[in-house]
Design a protein around this motif. Structure first.
Motif, PDB file in Angstrom:
ATOM      1  N   ALA A 109       0.829  -1.210  -0.189  1.00  0.00           N
ATOM      2  CA  ALA A 109      -0.059  -0.090   0.177  1.00  0.00           C
ATOM      3  C   ALA A 109       0.818   1.261  -0.159  1.00  0.00           C
ATOM      4  O   ALA A 109       0.652   2.294  -0.555  1.00  0.00           O
ATOM      5  CB  ALA A 109      -0.874  -0.020   1.168  1.00  0.00           C
ATOM      6  N   GLU A 110       2.033   1.034   0.663  1.00  0.00           N
ATOM      7  CA  GLU A 110       2.931   2.252   0.568  1.00  0.00           C
ATOM      8  C   GLU A 110       3.558   2.586  -0.740  1.00  0.00           C
ATOM      9  O   GLU A 110       3.617   3.776  -1.156  1.00  0.00           O
ATOM     10  CB  GLU A 110       4.181   1.882   1.430  1.00  0.00           C
ATOM     11  CG  GLU A 110       3.806   1.908   3.067  1.00  0.00           C
ATOM     12  CD  GLU A 110       4.913   1.291   3.892  1.00  0.00           C
ATOM     13  OE1 GLU A 110       4.935   1.214   5.261  1.00  0.00           O
ATOM     14  OE2 GLU A 110       6.048   1.282   3.357  1.00  0.00           O
ATOM     15  N   ARG A 111       3.905   1.620  -1.345  1.00  0.00           N
ATOM     16  CA  ARG A 111       4.161   1.672  -2.850  1.00  0.00           C
ATOM     17  C   ARG A 111       3.384   2.287  -3.787  1.00  0.00           C
ATOM     18  O   ARG A 111       3.565   2.938  -4.648  1.00  0.00           O
ATOM     19  CB  ARG A 111       4.601   0.496  -3.259  1.00  0.00           C
ATOM     20  CG  ARG A 111       6.147   0.078  -2.731  1.00  0.00           C
ATOM     21  CD  ARG A 111       6.665  -1.214  -3.146  1.00  0.00           C
ATOM     22  NE  ARG A 111       7.976  -1.532  -2.519  1.00  0.00           N
ATOM     23  CZ  ARG A 111       9.314  -0.931  -2.774  1.00  0.00           C
ATOM     24  NH1 ARG A 111       9.059  -0.140  -3.666  1.00  0.00           N
ATOM     25  NH2 ARG A 111      10.143  -1.293  -2.115  1.00  0.00           N
ATOM     26  N   LEU A 112       2.190   1.731  -3.698  1.00  0.00           N
ATOM     27  CA  LEU A 112       0.786   2.301  -4.435  1.00  0.00           C
ATOM     28  C   LEU A 112       0.609   3.939  -4.131  1.00  0.00           C
ATOM     29  O   LEU A 112       0.272   4.304  -5.039  1.00  0.00           O
ATOM     30  CB  LEU A 112      -0.391   1.408  -4.161  1.00  0.00           C
ATOM     31  CG  LEU A 112      -0.245   0.020  -4.978  1.00  0.00           C
ATOM     32  CD1 LEU A 112      -1.557  -0.725  -4.354  1.00  0.00           C
ATOM     33  CD2 LEU A 112      -0.250   0.083  -6.215  1.00  0.00           C
ATOM     34  N   THR A 113       0.814   4.259  -2.895  1.00  0.00           N
ATOM     35  CA  THR A 113       0.484   5.510  -2.521  1.00  0.00           C
ATOM     36  C   THR A 113       1.482   6.391  -3.053  1.00  0.00           C
ATOM     37  O   THR A 113       1.141   7.506  -3.695  1.00  0.00           O
ATOM     38  CB  THR A 113       0.327   5.500  -0.937  1.00  0.00           C
ATOM     39  OG1 THR A 113      -0.676   4.748  -0.522  1.00  0.00           O
ATOM     40  CG2 THR A 113      -0.020   6.910  -0.674  1.00  0.00           C
ATOM     41  N   PHE A 114       2.688   6.010  -2.786  1.00  0.00           N
ATOM     42  CA  PHE A 114       3.891   6.970  -3.085  1.00  0.00           C
ATOM     43  C   PHE A 114       3.938   7.192  -4.754  1.00  0.00           C
ATOM     44  O   PHE A 114       4.281   8.165  -5.261  1.00  0.00           O
ATOM     45  CB  PHE A 114       5.121   6.615  -2.688  1.00  0.00           C
ATOM     46  CG  PHE A 114       5.231   6.549  -1.103  1.00  0.00           C
ATOM     47  CD1 PHE A 114       4.512   7.439  -0.186  1.00  0.00           C
ATOM     48  CD2 PHE A 114       5.947   5.688  -0.240  1.00  0.00           C
ATOM     49  CE1 PHE A 114       4.374   7.803   0.892  1.00  0.00           C
ATOM     50  CE2 PHE A 114       5.876   5.753   1.256  1.00  0.00           C
ATOM     51  CZ  PHE A 114       5.223   6.755   1.757  1.00  0.00           C
ATOM     52  N   SER A 115       3.924   5.975  -5.474  1.00  0.00           N
ATOM     53  CA  SER A 115       3.858   6.087  -6.742  1.00  0.00           C
ATOM     54  C   SER A 115       2.650   6.719  -7.595  1.00  0.00           C
ATOM     55  O   SER A 115       2.844   7.301  -8.431  1.00  0.00           O
ATOM     56  CB  SER A 115       3.901   4.512  -7.468  1.00  0.00           C
ATOM     57  OG  SER A 115       2.703   3.668  -7.058  1.00  0.00           O
ATOM     58  N   GLY A 116       1.585   6.638  -6.669  1.00  0.00           N
ATOM     59  CA  GLY A 116       0.580   7.388  -7.201  1.00  0.00           C
ATOM     60  C   GLY A 116       0.570   8.943  -6.967  1.00  0.00           C
ATOM     61  O   GLY A 116       0.192   9.535  -8.234  1.00  0.00           O
ATOM     62  N   LEU A 117       1.155   9.225  -6.010  1.00  0.00           N
ATOM     63  CA  LEU A 117       1.361  10.655  -6.001  1.00  0.00           C
ATOM     64  C   LEU A 117       2.412  11.063  -6.604  1.00  0.00           C
ATOM     65  O   LEU A 117       2.526  12.406  -7.577  1.00  0.00           O
ATOM     66  CB  LEU A 117       1.925  10.984  -4.374  1.00  0.00           C
ATOM     67  CG  LEU A 117       1.876  12.553  -3.995  1.00  0.00           C
ATOM     68  CD1 LEU A 117       0.351  12.965  -3.922  1.00  0.00           C
ATOM     69  CD2 LEU A 117       2.675  12.749  -3.130  1.00  0.00           C
ATOM     70  N   ALA A 118       3.347  10.357  -6.890  1.00  0.00           N
ATOM     71  CA  ALA A 118       4.505  10.806  -8.032  1.00  0.00           C
ATOM     72  C   ALA A 118       3.984  10.996  -9.418  1.00  0.00           C
ATOM     73  O   ALA A 118       4.344  11.833 -10.288  1.00  0.00           O
ATOM     74  CB  ALA A 118       5.678   9.904  -8.010  1.00  0.00           C
ATOM     75  N   GLU A 119       3.144   9.877  -9.848  1.00  0.00           N
ATOM     76  CA  GLU A 119       2.460  10.004 -11.136  1.00  0.00           C
ATOM     77  C   GLU A 119       1.545  11.131 -11.180  1.00  0.00           C
ATOM     78  O   GLU A 119       1.528  11.957 -12.318  1.00  0.00           O
ATOM     79  CB  GLU A 119       1.478   8.638 -11.053  1.00  0.00           C
ATOM     80  CG  GLU A 119       0.657   8.622 -12.734  1.00  0.00           C
ATOM     81  CD  GLU A 119      -0.038   7.319 -12.837  1.00  0.00           C
ATOM     82  OE1 GLU A 119      -0.536   7.248 -13.679  1.00  0.00           O
ATOM     83  OE2 GLU A 119       0.184   6.470 -11.919  1.00  0.00           O
ATOM     84  N   LEU A 120       0.673  11.444 -10.156  1.00  0.00           N
ATOM     85  CA  LEU A 120      -0.045  12.670 -10.208  1.00  0.00           C
ATOM     86  C   LEU A 120       0.582  13.911 -10.370  1.00  0.00           C
ATOM     87  O   LEU A 120       0.369  14.908 -11.264  1.00  0.00           O
ATOM     88  CB  LEU A 120      -0.728  12.920  -8.996  1.00  0.00           C
ATOM     89  CG  LEU A 120      -1.599  13.974  -8.887  1.00  0.00           C
ATOM     90  CD1 LEU A 120      -2.759  14.054 -10.149  1.00  0.00           C
ATOM     91  CD2 LEU A 120      -2.482  14.113  -7.600  1.00  0.00           C
TER      92      LEU A 120
END
Length: 228
Positions: free
Chosen positions: A168-179
């Motif tokens: 979940a950490e990876r999905l959250t941080f990668s999602g923010l970076a993508e945004l």
């Protein structure tokens, strides 16, 4: 170890982690989250080399910023309209903007003192109800508003990941970076040039956040608690 040694240890670890991820050693700013300690304890972190501190309560921000005016103070807590004046007067960067009405209030208060207030938009990437922040879609609308406000400067994004769940950490941080990349690509060059901050990662998960491009990590307990 004491606070001074803790800060130096964490700072060295953050620099090393950045290099492990192919980044410069100074690519990630360490924000010492001093919200759980009294003002005199801040001095111990300063002695260790700390310059950036984070507070989540306006009254504590005011007290400590006045006690240590040479340090850089970040507001990382919930923004309340009635306390925006105090926050703007003392915060170098507000990490936790996620409502349009607060963006307008920050702009008005900054204008009164001749300041352009740096802000980050807080995004609830994980969708947890217990966390603040706007949705990814709302972030785009709020970003556009911030770019139109003359006394607000949009510097980037902030998020918090679910605890004790590396996937979940990876999905959250990668999602923010993508945004962040998506928003930056749509900006005018002058706005994109200063839209360069990703505030993500705390005491438990900052190494993962650095991997995904964090430019600021917010660490409190690992610095100020003997039990971490």
């Amino acid at each position: 170890m004491g606070v001074t040694e803790n800060y130096q240890r964490i700072a060295a670890q953050v620099a090393a982690r950045a290099q492990e991820c192919g980044r410069e050693a100074d690519a990630v700013r360490l924000i010492a989250v001093s919200k759980t300690v009294e003002a005199p304890v801040v001095e111990l972190a300063v002695q260790g080399g700390a310059n950036d501190f984070g507070e989540n309560r306006p009254e504590c921000l005011v007290e400590k910023a006045q006690a240590y005016p040479d340090s850089t103070w970040h507001f990382i807590g919930n923004v309340q309209s009635r306390r925006v004046k105090d926050i703007v007067a003392h915060a170098s960067l507000i990490h936790s903007l996620y409502q349009e009405r607060h963006a307008r209030k920050i702009n008005d208060e900054a204008a009164k003192i001749g300041k352009v207030q740096d802000v980050l938009i807080e995004v609830n990437v994980s969708g947890e109800e217990s966390k603040g922040g706007c949705t990814l879609d709302q972030a785009q609308e709020l970003a556009q508003l911030c770019l139109e406000l003359p006394n607000v400067r949009l510097r980037g994004l902030m998020t918090m990941a679910p605890r004790a769940d590396e996937q979940a950490e990876r999905l959250t941080f990668s999602g923010l970076a993508e945004l962040h990349g998506k928003l930056k690509a749509a900006m005018e060059p002058a706005d994109a040039a200063v839209f360069d901050e990703l505030s993500m990662g705390m005491s438990e998960d900052w190494p993962v956040a650095v991997e995904y491009g964090a430019t600021m990590v917010r660490i409190g307990r690992a610095i100020f608690s003997d039990s971490f």
